[in-house]
Motif scaffolding. Structure first.
Motif, PDB file in Angstrom:
ATOM      1  N   ARG A   1     -25.051  23.841 -22.061  1.00  0.00           N
ATOM      2  CA  ARG A   1     -25.496  23.053 -20.907  1.00  0.00           C
ATOM      3  C   ARG A   1     -24.327  22.397 -20.171  1.00  0.00           C
ATOM      4  NH1 ARG A   1     -28.795  18.619 -22.121  1.00  0.00           N
ATOM      5  NH2 ARG A   1     -29.089  18.492 -19.881  1.00  0.00           N
ATOM      6  N   GLN A   2     -24.382  22.495 -18.865  1.00  0.00           N
ATOM      7  CA  GLN A   2     -23.478  21.789 -17.954  1.00  0.00           C
ATOM      8  C   GLN A   2     -21.991  22.018 -18.245  1.00  0.00           C
ATOM      9  OE1 GLN A   2     -25.342  18.005 -18.724  1.00  0.00           O
ATOM     10  NE2 GLN A   2     -26.204  17.924 -16.670  1.00  0.00           N
TER      11      GLN A   2
ATOM     12  N   TYR B   1     -18.820  23.547  -4.784  1.00  0.00           N
ATOM     13  CA  TYR B   1     -20.018  22.824  -5.198  1.00  0.00           C
ATOM     14  C   TYR B   1     -21.139  23.094  -4.199  1.00  0.00           C
ATOM     15  CZ  TYR B   1     -17.705  19.736  -8.623  1.00  0.00           C
ATOM     16  OH  TYR B   1     -17.067  19.210  -9.702  1.00  0.00           O
TER      17      TYR B   1
ATOM     18  N   LYS C   1     -23.518  24.754  -8.797  1.00  0.00           N
ATOM     19  CA  LYS C   1     -22.121  24.379  -8.579  1.00  0.00           C
ATOM     20  C   LYS C   1     -21.238  25.258  -9.453  1.00  0.00           C
ATOM     21  CE  LYS C   1     -23.239  19.486  -7.878  1.00  0.00           C
ATOM     22  NZ  LYS C   1     -24.533  19.330  -8.570  1.00  0.00           N
TER      23      LYS C   1
ATOM     24  N   ASN D   1     -17.926  21.874   0.237  1.00  0.00           N
ATOM     25  CA  ASN D   1     -17.498  20.943  -0.783  1.00  0.00           C
ATOM     26  C   ASN D   1     -16.878  21.742  -1.921  1.00  0.00           C
ATOM     27  OD1 ASN D   1     -17.462  18.925  -2.783  1.00  0.00           O
ATOM     28  ND2 ASN D   1     -19.160  17.925  -1.779  1.00  0.00           N
TER      29      ASN D   1
ATOM     30  N   TYR E   1     -22.196  25.252 -13.338  1.00  0.00           N
ATOM     31  CA  TYR E   1     -22.564  23.970 -13.930  1.00  0.00           C
ATOM     32  C   TYR E   1     -24.065  23.826 -14.145  1.00  0.00           C
ATOM     33  CZ  TYR E   1     -23.209  18.884 -14.186  1.00  0.00           C
ATOM     34  OH  TYR E   1     -23.589  17.608 -14.556  1.00  0.00           O
TER      35      TYR E   1
ATOM     36  N   GLY F   1     -20.095  13.849  -1.503  1.00  0.00           N
ATOM     37  CA  GLY F   1     -20.607  14.566  -2.670  1.00  0.00           C
ATOM     38  C   GLY F   1     -19.549  15.379  -3.378  1.00  0.00           C
ATOM     39  N   GLY F   2     -19.841  15.695  -4.625  1.00  0.00           N
ATOM     40  CA  GLY F   2     -18.949  16.491  -5.462  1.00  0.00           C
ATOM     41  C   GLY F   2     -19.784  16.924  -6.633  1.00  0.00           C
TER      42      GLY F   2
ATOM     43  N   ARG G   1     -11.393  18.622  -1.145  1.00  0.00           N
ATOM     44  CA  ARG G   1     -12.778  18.316  -1.457  1.00  0.00           C
ATOM     45  C   ARG G   1     -13.740  18.700  -0.316  1.00  0.00           C
ATOM     46  NH1 ARG G   1     -15.496  15.009  -4.819  1.00  0.00           N
ATOM     47  NH2 ARG G   1     -14.892  16.384  -6.441  1.00  0.00           N
TER      48      ARG G   1
ATOM     49  N   MET H   1     -14.356  11.041  -2.182  1.00  0.00           N
ATOM     50  CA  MET H   1     -13.740   9.812  -1.682  1.00  0.00           C
ATOM     51  C   MET H   1     -14.394   9.370  -0.378  1.00  0.00           C
ATOM     52  SD  MET H   1      -9.661   9.302  -1.579  1.00  0.00           S
ATOM     53  CE  MET H   1      -9.551  10.515  -0.266  1.00  0.00           C
TER      54      MET H   1
ATOM     55  N   PHE I   1     -20.582  19.490 -20.720  1.00  0.00           N
ATOM     56  CA  PHE I   1     -20.942  18.077 -20.624  1.00  0.00           C
ATOM     57  C   PHE I   1     -22.255  17.809 -21.343  1.00  0.00           C
ATOM     58  CE2 PHE I   1     -22.863  14.342 -18.812  1.00  0.00           C
ATOM     59  CZ  PHE I   1     -21.816  13.439 -18.888  1.00  0.00           C
TER      60      PHE I   1
ATOM     61  N   LYS J   1     -14.862   9.054 -15.925  1.00  0.00           N
ATOM     62  CA  LYS J   1     -14.217  10.107 -15.146  1.00  0.00           C
ATOM     63  C   LYS J   1     -14.255  11.360 -15.999  1.00  0.00           C
ATOM     64  CE  LYS J   1      -9.936  11.389 -12.799  1.00  0.00           C
ATOM     65  NZ  LYS J   1     -10.673  12.230 -11.834  1.00  0.00           N
ATOM     66  N   MET J   2     -14.694  12.466 -15.405  1.00  0.00           N
ATOM     67  CA  MET J   2     -14.775  13.694 -16.172  1.00  0.00           C
ATOM     68  C   MET J   2     -13.367  14.128 -16.588  1.00  0.00           C
ATOM     69  SD  MET J   2     -17.883  14.555 -16.404  1.00  0.00           S
ATOM     70  CE  MET J   2     -18.756  16.074 -16.143  1.00  0.00           C
TER      71      MET J   2
ATOM     72  N   LEU K   1      -8.605  14.937   0.649  1.00  0.00           N
ATOM     73  CA  LEU K   1      -7.883  15.466  -0.497  1.00  0.00           C
ATOM     74  C   LEU K   1      -8.250  14.769  -1.804  1.00  0.00           C
ATOM     75  CD1 LEU K   1      -4.313  16.156   0.939  1.00  0.00           C
ATOM     76  CD2 LEU K   1      -6.209  17.736   0.635  1.00  0.00           C
ATOM     77  N   SER K   2      -9.408  14.076  -1.839  1.00  0.00           N
ATOM     78  CA  SER K   2      -9.805  13.552  -3.139  1.00  0.00           C
ATOM     79  C   SER K   2     -10.051  14.758  -4.030  1.00  0.00           C
ATOM     80  CB  SER K   2     -11.056  12.674  -3.039  1.00  0.00           C
ATOM     81  OG  SER K   2     -12.093  13.303  -2.341  1.00  0.00           O
TER      82      SER K   2
ATOM     83  N   GLY L   1     -15.778   7.715  -6.165  1.00  0.00           N
ATOM     84  CA  GLY L   1     -15.317   8.857  -5.370  1.00  0.00           C
ATOM     85  C   GLY L   1     -14.856  10.044  -6.203  1.00  0.00           C
ATOM     86  N   SER L   2     -14.492   9.826  -7.466  1.00  0.00           N
ATOM     87  CA  SER L   2     -14.015  10.971  -8.252  1.00  0.00           C
ATOM     88  C   SER L   2     -15.146  11.969  -8.496  1.00  0.00           C
ATOM     89  CB  SER L   2     -13.313  10.525  -9.537  1.00  0.00           C
ATOM     90  OG  SER L   2     -14.217  10.038 -10.477  1.00  0.00           O
ATOM     91  N   CYS L   3     -16.393  11.515  -8.470  1.00  0.00           N
ATOM     92  CA  CYS L   3     -17.527  12.463  -8.558  1.00  0.00           C
ATOM     93  C   CYS L   3     -18.274  12.630  -7.220  1.00  0.00           C
ATOM     94  CB  CYS L   3     -18.543  12.007  -9.599  1.00  0.00           C
ATOM     95  SG  CYS L   3     -18.127  12.514 -11.275  1.00  0.00           S
TER      96      CYS L   3
END
Lengths: 107, 393
Positions: B196-197, B122, B153, B104, B170, A50-51, B81, A46, B215, B250-251, B62-63, A41-43
């Motif tokens: 890139r990215q 995004y 994005k 998004n 991005y 999408g993200g 989000r 959740m 990235f 995780k970024m 709220l993620s 969910g972090s990308c």
């Protein structure tokens, strides 16, 4: 989108599909769903809308077989931020998760 | 004098009954919010009393939510989000207004003069600018189109001096500066081929340098906002990622700027390392081996310590680094899902959200011991009002 190697891996995975993880402890399933919601969910969001990564909803996943999706989960997608989850999921677990995503799931 | 107090005492209960909502009468300088990511709610907290003041619900998905503050530090703007932009009144504990502005979104910023809120999306890619007062849409800045028609994005949106916003694209590898002096007619400066990215960006606290993390390449792009005409340059080239790129679970976040004296600290991507950069010339000045892939690398406000949290599967750990010796002085195990840290304005405490324990733990940054905790429902971002007066936060 998926390369040959992933497709082959997907085919190999199909062999495991009969076994599935039907027998796995419910606790493990809960752990995987927790992983889906909070770590995938972090990308992917959740709610999987999408993200940085794409939405994981049935409509978008339709062109891909569960085996292809499981291969992507396990091996990642080179050139994108999608990492391989093989260290944390078995092939059966990835296939089970792919099946859930294709059917549609609200984690 | 006595009659005055008598009358005042008689009036208080009446005033209490008459008021529609129990708004507080106090300063907001020691207040903040805790995002409850799964419930779509937030807590308004008192950082002096270590207590919850209000719970505000109905904020959507709220993620990965973040927040900025109005310049009077009364209102928090929350970027969800699901594209939701919510304005919350800290003194009344109410949702003042909420608009779903995009499909998004990934974050936002408030303008130098406090009148504009910018949100980066995004989906559809681009930046939208709203009135901070009414949340009315003032400007829409679509991102570069990709083959197929979707917009790139947009990431790493920050405010900059002279009423500008800066952000990265991005998918197309760009940095844009948007001058919103006239909100109805934004003036854009576009820098292409920056690398890139770009996945996130930060601005130095003085508002001079914008740095985009890449990235897709080993290095970062640096833009001097005093001299945008010189274009972006590359720093830490072939320094950060190493030859073999490791998977990233995780970024990392570049929000905030961990700086101590002449040195700045950045999360490496994919490696269990923090990169140390000499700010004079942006040359590499060392690496610190840490417990996992760093996500947030944050300096205590006085710059004496760096606090770091980590990506899955090491997100049960926090490490504290002494910025003089570059040594790890403490490894904490506060619980699984240690997602975010926020220092009190002058840094005597740090609040850490522990998602899987449904708790926010409070640590004394001198003793490095836990001193208190607060219950919270799957807490993620913690944002204190001291951000109201900082560029880039």
């Amino acid at each position: 989108m998926l390369n040959c190697k992933s497709l082959m891996a997907g085919t190999a995975l199909a062999l495991f599909s009969l076994a599935g993880i039907a027998d796995s402890a419910p606790q493990r399933k809960a752990e995987i769903l927790h992983l889906l919601k909070h770590d995938c969910g972090s990308c992917h969001g959740m709610r999987l809308q999408g993200g940085l990564g794409p939405a994981l909803v049935p409509e978008r996943l339709k062109p891909f077989s569960a085996e292809q999706l499981a291969a992507t989960i396990l091996h990642g997608r080179p050139g994108t931020p999608m990492p391989p989850w093989k260290p944390f999921l078995t092939e059966q677990e990835a296939l089970w998760l792919a099946g859930l995503l294709k059917k549609g799931i609200e984690p | 004098m006595r009659w005055f107090f008598l009358i005042a005492a008689m009036l208080v209960p009446l005033a209490g009954q008459a008021a529609a909502s129990p708004c507080l009468t106090r300063g907001t300088g020691d207040m903040g919010i805790i995002i409850e990511r799964a419930a779509g709610s937030l807590q308004v907290v008192d950082t002096t009393a270590h207590s919850e003041l209000f719970r505000v619900e109905g904020l959507g998905d709220l993620s990965h939510a973040s927040a900025v503050y109005s310049r009077d530090a009364r209102y928090a703007y929350i970027f969800g989000r699901d594209g939701g932009l919510s304005k919350v009144d800290l003194l009344c504990g109410t949702l003042v207004k909420r608009v779903v502005q995009g499909g998004n979104s990934i974050g936002g910023a408030i303008s130098q003069d406090g009148r504009l809120i910018a949100v980066s999306n995004y989906e559809p890619g681009g930046v939208k600018v709203f009135s901070a007062e009414s949340l009315e849409l003032l400007a829409d800045i679509p991102a570069t189109r990709l083959p197929g028609g979707k917009g790139s994005k947009t990431v790493g949106l920050v405010d900059a001096p002279e009423q500008r916003f800066v952000f990265g694209l991005y998918d197309t590898g760009e940095i844009w500066i948007a001058d919103l002096t006239d909100p109805k007619a934004p003036r854009l400066q576009r820098f292409k081929d920056i690398g890139r990215q770009p996945y996130d960006g930060l601005i130095t606290p003085d508002g001079r340098y914008y740095i985009a993390g890449l990235f897709g390449e080993d290095g970062l792009a640096l833009l001097d906002l005093w001299h945008p005409e010189r274009g972006p340059s590359r720093i830490l080239n072939h320094y950060g990622r190493g030859k073999k790129q490791l998977p990233v679970y995780k970024m990392p976040h570049l929000e905030g700027w961990a700086v101590a004296g002449d040195r700045a600290f950045l999360p490496a991507i994919g490696l269990h390392e923090i990169l140390v950069v000499n700010r004079d010339g942006w040359q590499p000045a060392g690496r610190i081996q840490v417990h996992g892939q760093p996500v947030f690398v944050m300096a205590r406000p006085d710059g004496r310590q760096i606090w770091v949290n980590f990506a899955f599967p090491n997100n049960d750990t926090i490490q504290v680094i002494d910025t003089e010796t570059l040594k790890i002085i403490k490894t904490l195990k506060p619980g699984k899902g240690a997602l975010h840290m926020e220092f009190t304005p002058r840094g005597e405490e740090v609040w850490i959200s522990i998602r899987d324990l449904d708790q926010v733990k409070i640590y004394d940054t001198r003793t490095l011991e836990q001193t208190a905790s607060l219950p919270a429902d799957k807490p993620s971002g913690i944002f204190f009002t001291s951000r109201a007066h900082k560029t880039g936060l």
